[in-house]
Design a protein around this motif. Structure first.
Motif, PDB file in Angstrom:
ATOM      1  N   ASP A 141       2.405   0.928   0.462  1.00  0.00           N
ATOM      2  CA  ASP A 141       2.689  -0.485   0.708  1.00  0.00           C
ATOM      3  C   ASP A 141       4.136  -0.749   0.301  1.00  0.00           C
ATOM      4  O   ASP A 141       4.421  -1.087  -0.851  1.00  0.00           O
ATOM      5  CB  ASP A 141       1.719  -1.357  -0.092  1.00  0.00           C
ATOM      6  CG  ASP A 141       1.977  -2.843   0.090  1.00  0.00           C
ATOM      7  OD1 ASP A 141       2.902  -3.211   0.834  1.00  0.00           O
ATOM      8  OD2 ASP A 141       1.239  -3.639  -0.525  1.00  0.00           O
ATOM      9  N   ARG A 144       5.524  -3.773  -1.564  1.00  0.00           N
ATOM     10  CA  ARG A 144       5.295  -3.880  -3.010  1.00  0.00           C
ATOM     11  C   ARG A 144       5.822  -2.671  -3.780  1.00  0.00           C
ATOM     12  O   ARG A 144       5.894  -2.715  -5.015  1.00  0.00           O
ATOM     13  CB  ARG A 144       3.793  -4.019  -3.293  1.00  0.00           C
ATOM     14  CG  ARG A 144       3.107  -5.181  -2.590  1.00  0.00           C
ATOM     15  CD  ARG A 144       3.429  -6.504  -3.243  1.00  0.00           C
ATOM     16  NE  ARG A 144       2.896  -6.590  -4.579  1.00  0.00           N
ATOM     17  CZ  ARG A 144       1.659  -7.008  -4.878  1.00  0.00           C
ATOM     18  NH1 ARG A 144       0.815  -7.348  -3.892  1.00  0.00           N
ATOM     19  NH2 ARG A 144       1.252  -7.088  -6.121  1.00  0.00           N
ATOM     20  N   SER A 276       4.879  -0.726   5.542  1.00  0.00           N
ATOM     21  CA  SER A 276       4.132   0.408   5.009  1.00  0.00           C
ATOM     22  C   SER A 276       4.670   1.702   5.595  1.00  0.00           C
ATOM     23  O   SER A 276       5.269   1.719   6.675  1.00  0.00           O
ATOM     24  CB  SER A 276       2.634   0.276   5.304  1.00  0.00           C
ATOM     25  OG  SER A 276       2.379   0.311   6.693  1.00  0.00           O
ATOM     26  N   ASP A 294       4.817   2.179  -7.872  1.00  0.00           N
ATOM     27  CA  ASP A 294       3.401   1.879  -8.103  1.00  0.00           C
ATOM     28  C   ASP A 294       2.571   2.884  -7.317  1.00  0.00           C
ATOM     29  O   ASP A 294       2.388   2.747  -6.105  1.00  0.00           O
ATOM     30  CB  ASP A 294       3.086   0.447  -7.649  1.00  0.00           C
ATOM     31  CG  ASP A 294       1.681   0.004  -8.066  1.00  0.00           C
ATOM     32  OD1 ASP A 294       0.829   0.879  -8.322  1.00  0.00           O
ATOM     33  OD2 ASP A 294       1.433  -1.222  -8.111  1.00  0.00           O
ATOM     34  N   ARG A 296      -0.600   3.447  -7.425  1.00  0.00           N
ATOM     35  CA  ARG A 296      -1.878   2.924  -6.933  1.00  0.00           C
ATOM     36  C   ARG A 296      -1.729   2.287  -5.561  1.00  0.00           C
ATOM     37  O   ARG A 296      -2.638   2.362  -4.726  1.00  0.00           O
ATOM     38  CB  ARG A 296      -2.458   1.897  -7.912  1.00  0.00           C
ATOM     39  CG  ARG A 296      -2.887   2.485  -9.232  1.00  0.00           C
ATOM     40  CD  ARG A 296      -3.530   1.425 -10.101  1.00  0.00           C
ATOM     41  NE  ARG A 296      -3.787   1.928 -11.441  1.00  0.00           N
ATOM     42  CZ  ARG A 296      -4.257   1.184 -12.423  1.00  0.00           C
ATOM     43  NH1 ARG A 296      -4.519  -0.109 -12.217  1.00  0.00           N
ATOM     44  NH2 ARG A 296      -4.463   1.703 -13.622  1.00  0.00           N
ATOM     45  N   ARG A 297      -0.587   1.624  -5.339  1.00  0.00           N
ATOM     46  CA  ARG A 297      -0.360   0.993  -4.047  1.00  0.00           C
ATOM     47  C   ARG A 297       0.158   1.994  -3.009  1.00  0.00           C
ATOM     48  O   ARG A 297       0.602   1.610  -1.923  1.00  0.00           O
ATOM     49  CB  ARG A 297       0.596  -0.189  -4.188  1.00  0.00           C
ATOM     50  CG  ARG A 297      -0.015  -1.325  -5.005  1.00  0.00           C
ATOM     51  CD  ARG A 297       0.843  -2.563  -4.993  1.00  0.00           C
ATOM     52  NE  ARG A 297       0.254  -3.612  -5.815  1.00  0.00           N
ATOM     53  CZ  ARG A 297      -0.677  -4.464  -5.402  1.00  0.00           C
ATOM     54  NH1 ARG A 297      -1.131  -4.379  -4.156  1.00  0.00           N
ATOM     55  NH2 ARG A 297      -1.163  -5.386  -6.214  1.00  0.00           N
ATOM     56  N   SER A 298       0.089   3.257  -3.360  1.00  0.00           N
ATOM     57  CA  SER A 298       0.445   4.318  -2.413  1.00  0.00           C
ATOM     58  C   SER A 298      -0.794   4.935  -1.772  1.00  0.00           C
ATOM     59  O   SER A 298      -0.662   5.756  -0.861  1.00  0.00           O
ATOM     60  CB  SER A 298       1.263   5.403  -3.127  1.00  0.00           C
ATOM     61  OG  SER A 298       2.458   4.868  -3.646  1.00  0.00           O
ATOM     62  N   ASN A 299      -1.977   4.572  -2.285  1.00  0.00           N
ATOM     63  CA  ASN A 299      -3.249   4.970  -1.657  1.00  0.00           C
ATOM     64  C   ASN A 299      -3.285   6.470  -1.350  1.00  0.00           C
ATOM     65  O   ASN A 299      -3.459   6.892  -0.200  1.00  0.00           O
ATOM     66  CB  ASN A 299      -3.479   4.164  -0.370  1.00  0.00           C
ATOM     67  CG  ASN A 299      -3.581   2.678  -0.637  1.00  0.00           C
ATOM     68  OD1 ASN A 299      -4.426   2.238  -1.400  1.00  0.00           O
ATOM     69  ND2 ASN A 299      -2.698   1.908  -0.023  1.00  0.00           N
TER      70      ASN A 299
END
Length: 417
Positions: A141, A144, A276, A294, A296-299
């Motif tokens: 993302d 972010r 994205s 981040d 986590r926001r990289s999935n």
């Protein structure tokens, strides 16, 4: 049923390939150009078909590759591909007959290792293939998430990014890729023609995204500038109520050094009208995950990738080096390739190795499938032992082998075949 298993004739390629396409649910290629590229890289003399009268009911092929192994050496490998059985002829032993013929052929060609990517992983374990590498995918993302630069934001080290038509960048891409091959187990030395296959770009295959775009990273000025990285990607344009929300879909990515790597990621994450970046195949230890603000926001997700088969155990184990000194006797079970069965003494270190038959007592007992999973350093013998798939027969042998078989760089298959 009477069937005929034979080496593929070039004149039968269209029928043979049609059988493969039908087995995979439809067209595998979407243009005449793409079909011709697939034909051009098919090694007919290393491919087989099973025929029921005039009907082709089974297909299997093998590409010629060099596989990088721990230590940077390259071992000759057969890239198993295009395997299919007609739905009308399932459960009649056709797949087993092709696997039998293929592994016998690979052995006769003097290639100690076979490789494949599996459409259905459960199929190939019974033929001795073990999971040798995994791949990382991510959906970042970028609205972010930011990317930091090693050495600070001003550390571009004279790197300049330029758009280049993918076909015009082909030579630079292949040259840089070849420089990276020795540095990571699982990478493939490619034969001529693969540069075309990996860049073919029919509109029907783009799934709503743009044509393939290429950016080259160069260090230096003028004729002395060196290509130090590249990114091949597409833009999938999307708009929602808040405005543009496009996705950068990364196809291929490579960099020679950390600063180039971070520069390319920053570029991809900052393309206008996108929010994205999606990438489907990176090494599990790829540096990007340490650069993102981040994670986590990289999935991030992992999945299986390359499956490995040791066709000649002794030659394969002797072709790589070992991270620490090792001297273990392996009791190998291999019902499908019985020439591998029995005890092998593996001795080696970071400089080289030997693996010879022995009558000495075994230290570890395992199947060739587990040995294949250990081969490139992705899977630890200790992890397999916890699953009950490797048995320690001499105290301390498991720890010794686990340290020795490890790779400081995660193995990775850069592209399918």
């Amino acid at each position: 049923m009477t069937t005929d298993l034979r080496v593929l004739e070039a004149s039968d390629w269209d029928t043979w390939f049609g059988t493969l396409e039908r087995a995979f649910g439809g067209a595998l290629v979407n243009s005449a150009e793409e079909r011709e590229v697939w034909r051009s890289v098919t090694e007919c003399e290393r491919s087989v078909g099973v025929w029921d009268g005039d009907e082709c009911v089974g297909t299997a092929g093998a590409y010629t590759f060099g596989l990088t192994v721990p230590g940077g050496g390259v071992v000759s490998a057969a890239g198993v591909t295009m395997v299919s059985v007609a739905a009308t002829h399932r459960r009649r032993g056709i797949l087993t007959s092709m696997m039998r013929r293929q592994l016998d052929d690979v052995r006769s060609w003097g290639q100690p290792v076979a490789l494949l990517t599996a459409s259905e992983p459960e199929i190939y374990g019974r033929f001795g293939y073990g999971l040798g590498t995994r791949q990382l995918s991510a959906d970042i993302d970028t609205s972010r998430v930011s990317f930091r630069m090693p050495g600070g934001d001003g550390a571009d080290a004279g790197i300049r990014l330029r758009y280049v038509a993918p076909d015009d960048a082909r030579e630079s891409i292949e040259s840089l890729y070849a420089r990276l091959v020795p540095g990571r187990p699982g990478m493939l030395e490619r034969r001529p023609g693969w540069d075309r296959k990996l860049l073919v770009d029919p509109p029907e295959s783009r799934e709503g995204a743009s044509a393939l775009q290429c950016v080259l990273a160069r260090r230096g000025e003028g004729d002395d500038a060196e290509v130090v990285g590249y990114a091949l990607y597409r833009i999938k344009a999307t708009w929602d109520a808040a405005g543009p929300a496009g996705t950068v879909v990364v196809d291929q990515f490579a960099a020679l050094d950390p600063v180039t790597n971070a520069t390319l990621w920053r570029f991809l994450g900052g393309i206008d009208l996108t929010s994205s970046v999606s990438v489907s195949n990176l090494p599990v230890d790829d540096a990007f995950q340490f650069l993102v603000s981040d994670v986590r926001r990289s999935n991030i997700r992992l999945r299986d990738s390359l499956y490995v088969r040791l066709v000649e155990v002794g030659a394969a184990l002797a072709a790589r080096t070992y991270q620490a000194p090792v001297d273990v006797v392996l009791e190998v079970d291999d019902a499908f390739c019985p020439w591998n069965e029995g005890r092998w003494r593996l001795t080696g270190d970071e400089k080289g190795a030997s693996c010879e038959r022995t009558a000495d007592a075994a230290d570890l007992s395992l199947s060739v499938r587990e040995l294949a999973a250990m081969y490139l350093g992705d899977t630890s013998p200790a992890a397999l032992a916890r699953a009950g798939l490797v048995r320690e027969l001499r105290p301390g042998a498991l720890a010794e082998a686990s340290v020795a078989f490890a790779s400081p760089v995660a193995p990775w298959l850069p592209h399918g075949f």
